[in-house]
Design an enzyme around this catalytic site. Structure first.
Site, mmCIF file in Angstrom:
data_model
loop_
_atom_site.group_PDB
_atom_site.id
_atom_site.type_symbol
_atom_site.label_atom_id
_atom_site.label_comp_id
_atom_site.label_asym_id
_atom_site.label_seq_id
_atom_site.Cartn_x
_atom_site.Cartn_y
_atom_site.Cartn_z
ATOM 1 N N CYS A 118 0.835 -1.211 0.000
ATOM 2 C CA CYS A 118 0.000 0.000 0.000
ATOM 3 C C CYS A 118 0.871 1.263 0.000
ATOM 4 O O CYS A 118 1.582 1.533 0.968
ATOM 5 C CB CYS A 118 -0.899 -0.046 1.233
ATOM 6 S SG CYS A 118 -1.738 1.484 1.628
ATOM 7 N N CYS A 151 0.194 3.728 2.823
ATOM 8 C CA CYS A 151 0.702 3.170 4.087
ATOM 9 C C CYS A 151 2.191 3.461 4.231
ATOM 10 O O CYS A 151 2.662 3.831 5.308
ATOM 11 C CB CYS A 151 0.476 1.664 4.143
ATOM 12 S SG CYS A 151 -1.247 1.145 4.086
#
Length: 107
Positions: free
Chosen positions: A34, A37
């Protein structure tokens, strides 16, 4: 110069144990693939250093899918804040201001 991560990665059992504590706990539900993230990680490390009375942990949703489902995590990153064993708020997405606001309101 690399900065050492201060947000500890946990599994489901360690998260459940930490939730039972009386300190404010911020859990970052993340995935290694991600992008948001990855960009949020150093910001969370900085927040952890600034807020020493708050516990910051992260949980890989791909490794702990059952825990992610339990807490209804459907997008990454999702940060859930716990206090005294109860979920008290969450932020979906790499919203640094929202995370800081939630911590300040409950620390």
């Amino acid at each position: 110069m690399s900065v050492e991560a201060v947000v500890k990665q946990v599994d489901g059992d360690a998260l459940e144990a930490a939730i039972k504590g009386d300190k404010l706990l911020v859990c970052d539900f993340f995935a290694t693939w991600c992008g948001p993230c990855k960009s949020l990680a150093p910001k969370l490390d900085a927040m952890a250093k600034e807020n020493e009375k708050v516990i910051f942990v992260k949980l890989d949703v791909d490794e702990c899918q059952d825990v992610a489902e339990k807490y209804r995590v459907t997008a990454m990153p999702t940060l859930i804040v716990f206090k005294n064993g109860c979920e008290i708020g969450h932020v979906v997405g790499a919203n640094e201001a929202g995370i800081r606001e939630l911590i300040q309101a409950n620390a």
